[in-house]
Design a protein around this motif. Structure first.
Motif, PDB file in Angstrom:
ATOM      1  N   LEU A 124       0.459  -1.652   0.552  1.00  0.00           N
ATOM      2  CA  LEU A 124      -0.347   0.088   0.642  1.00  0.00           C
ATOM      3  C   LEU A 124       0.880   1.086  -0.238  1.00  0.00           C
ATOM      4  CD1 LEU A 124      -2.837   0.640   0.437  1.00  0.00           C
ATOM      5  CD2 LEU A 124      -2.958   1.223   2.309  1.00  0.00           C
ATOM      6  N   LEU A 125       2.104   1.626   0.988  1.00  0.00           N
ATOM      7  CA  LEU A 125       2.539   2.414   0.727  1.00  0.00           C
ATOM      8  C   LEU A 125       3.622   2.899  -0.413  1.00  0.00           C
ATOM      9  CD1 LEU A 125       4.257   2.477   4.252  1.00  0.00           C
ATOM     10  CD2 LEU A 125       2.188   3.973   4.371  1.00  0.00           C
ATOM     11  N   ILE A 126       3.553   1.725  -1.088  1.00  0.00           N
ATOM     12  CA  ILE A 126       4.742   1.678  -2.096  1.00  0.00           C
ATOM     13  C   ILE A 126       4.159   2.605  -3.495  1.00  0.00           C
ATOM     14  CG2 ILE A 126       6.625   0.725  -1.429  1.00  0.00           C
ATOM     15  CD1 ILE A 126       6.278  -1.760  -3.113  1.00  0.00           C
ATOM     16  N   ASN A 133      -0.528  -1.564 -11.465  1.00  0.00           N
ATOM     17  CA  ASN A 133      -0.747  -3.179 -11.369  1.00  0.00           C
ATOM     18  C   ASN A 133      -0.048  -3.521 -10.069  1.00  0.00           C
ATOM     19  OD1 ASN A 133       1.099  -5.770 -11.497  1.00  0.00           O
ATOM     20  ND2 ASN A 133      -0.001  -5.469 -14.055  1.00  0.00           N
ATOM     21  N   LEU A 134      -0.347  -4.166  -9.088  1.00  0.00           N
ATOM     22  CA  LEU A 134       0.683  -5.085  -8.047  1.00  0.00           C
ATOM     23  C   LEU A 134       1.703  -5.661  -8.832  1.00  0.00           C
ATOM     24  CD1 LEU A 134      -0.009  -5.152  -5.080  1.00  0.00           C
ATOM     25  CD2 LEU A 134      -0.665  -7.547  -5.661  1.00  0.00           C
ATOM     26  N   VAL A 138       6.057  -4.990  -7.552  1.00  0.00           N
ATOM     27  CA  VAL A 138       6.760  -5.620  -6.662  1.00  0.00           C
ATOM     28  C   VAL A 138       7.737  -5.822  -7.517  1.00  0.00           C
ATOM     29  CG1 VAL A 138       6.560  -7.941  -6.080  1.00  0.00           C
ATOM     30  CG2 VAL A 138       4.353  -7.268  -5.832  1.00  0.00           C
ATOM     31  N   VAL A 139       7.929  -5.566  -8.974  1.00  0.00           N
ATOM     32  CA  VAL A 139       9.111  -6.011  -9.144  1.00  0.00           C
ATOM     33  C   VAL A 139      10.362  -5.122  -9.780  1.00  0.00           C
ATOM     34  CG1 VAL A 139       9.834  -6.373 -11.573  1.00  0.00           C
ATOM     35  CG2 VAL A 139       7.553  -7.995 -11.217  1.00  0.00           C
ATOM     36  N   GLU A 140       9.172  -3.552  -9.906  1.00  0.00           N
ATOM     37  CA  GLU A 140      10.343  -2.592  -9.625  1.00  0.00           C
ATOM     38  C   GLU A 140      10.822  -2.116  -8.197  1.00  0.00           C
ATOM     39  OE1 GLU A 140       7.205   0.800 -10.349  1.00  0.00           O
ATOM     40  OE2 GLU A 140       7.224   0.360 -12.651  1.00  0.00           O
ATOM     41  N   ILE A 145      17.960  -2.427  -5.022  1.00  0.00           N
ATOM     42  CA  ILE A 145      18.670  -3.393  -3.687  1.00  0.00           C
ATOM     43  C   ILE A 145      18.088  -1.726  -2.140  1.00  0.00           C
ATOM     44  CG2 ILE A 145      20.548  -3.582  -2.439  1.00  0.00           C
ATOM     45  CD1 ILE A 145      19.673  -6.015  -4.633  1.00  0.00           C
ATOM     46  N   SER A 146      17.483  -1.669  -1.127  1.00  0.00           N
ATOM     47  CA  SER A 146      16.947  -1.137  -0.352  1.00  0.00           C
ATOM     48  C   SER A 146      16.724  -1.733   0.581  1.00  0.00           C
ATOM     49  CB  SER A 146      16.458   0.279  -0.752  1.00  0.00           C
ATOM     50  OG  SER A 146      15.409  -0.750  -0.990  1.00  0.00           O
ATOM     51  N   PRO A 147      16.979  -1.506   1.995  1.00  0.00           N
ATOM     52  CA  PRO A 147      15.956  -1.837   3.800  1.00  0.00           C
ATOM     53  C   PRO A 147      14.666  -1.848   2.741  1.00  0.00           C
ATOM     54  CG  PRO A 147      17.041   0.003   4.031  1.00  0.00           C
ATOM     55  CD  PRO A 147      17.565  -0.287   2.150  1.00  0.00           C
ATOM     56  N   LEU A 148      13.523  -1.577   2.294  1.00  0.00           N
ATOM     57  CA  LEU A 148      12.883  -2.115   1.837  1.00  0.00           C
ATOM     58  C   LEU A 148      12.219  -2.976   0.907  1.00  0.00           C
ATOM     59  CD1 LEU A 148       9.473  -0.907   2.407  1.00  0.00           C
ATOM     60  CD2 LEU A 148       9.878   0.796   0.616  1.00  0.00           C
ATOM     61  N   SER A 149      12.877  -3.496  -0.017  1.00  0.00           N
ATOM     62  CA  SER A 149      13.136  -4.224  -1.053  1.00  0.00           C
ATOM     63  C   SER A 149      13.532  -5.631  -0.604  1.00  0.00           C
ATOM     64  CB  SER A 149      13.726  -3.906  -2.392  1.00  0.00           C
ATOM     65  OG  SER A 149      15.558  -3.732  -1.832  1.00  0.00           O
ATOM     66  N   ILE A 150      14.450  -5.191   0.532  1.00  0.00           N
ATOM     67  CA  ILE A 150      14.818  -6.985   1.593  1.00  0.00           C
ATOM     68  C   ILE A 150      13.750  -6.785   2.005  1.00  0.00           C
ATOM     69  CG2 ILE A 150      16.284  -7.537   3.662  1.00  0.00           C
ATOM     70  CD1 ILE A 150      18.769  -5.957   2.080  1.00  0.00           C
TER      71      ILE A 150
END
Length: 188
Positions: A124-126, A133-134, A138-140, A145-150
């Protein structure tokens, strides 16, 4: 408290993502405290367990996964009563090692459940808007590489395990119901 907080959270989810995240997370924490208090003070009830199961289901997942989650838990609860067990988490006799691990290890079950909650908040936040498109979101996010992607990757993994558990739970509980009917017919 959790139902009220969720109602408010989902009412503002697209207009105030920060408030939604805080209310939703606080709601999740209330659920954990409620469960702990019920066990600690021996206030566990069948009604409370079923109510907890229903209010734990988030509103942002697709209807099919929501239906699977609720149906598998309901069938698990029902099969528990048919088999004479006192808890739907008593799966020691299951042939699935993943199912036994999930219900036998509170840390693992907690990881899977928290992963689902965190995943919904992150998505929801991103997401830039509610029609995005969900899979693109997610793919983007995962390509950066970031703490959020991890955190997103860890959450997706726990969420995926939870969906697999739902399928195993549905099959296992259905098998118990079928065996109950077969035994009942043989006795008649």
């Amino acid at each position: 408290m959790r139902v009220i907080l969720n109602c408010i959270a989902f009412a503002v989810c697209f207009s105030n993502k920060t408030l939604f995240s805080l209310l939703y997370f606080f709601s999740f924490c209330c659920d954990a405290v409620d469960g702990w208090c019920a066990r600690k003070f021996n206030q566990v009830s069948t009604f409370g367990a079923v109510l907890d199961m229903v209010t734990d289901r988030p509103s942002l997942v697709s209807l099919s996964l929501l239906a699977l989650d609720i149906a598998s838990h309901w069938l698990q609860m029902y099969s528990t009563f048919l088999s004479g067990k006192t808890s739907h988490k008593d799966v020691k006799d299951s042939t699935s090692w993943l199912f036994r691990l999930y219900y036998g290890n509170r840390m693992f079950m907690g990881y899977c459940c928290v992963s689902c909650e965190v995943l919904y908040i992150i998505l929801l936040l991103i997401a830039k808007n509610q029609t995005e498109n969900l899979m693109t979101v997610v793919v983007e996010s995962l390509t950066q590489i970031s703490p959020l992607s991890i955190l997103l990757a860890l959450s997706i993994f726990g969420w995926l395990i939870k969906q697999i558990i739902n399928v195993i739970q549905m099959k296992t509980a259905a098998d118990v119901c079928v065996l109950y009917d077969i035994e009942k017919q043989h006795k008649a």
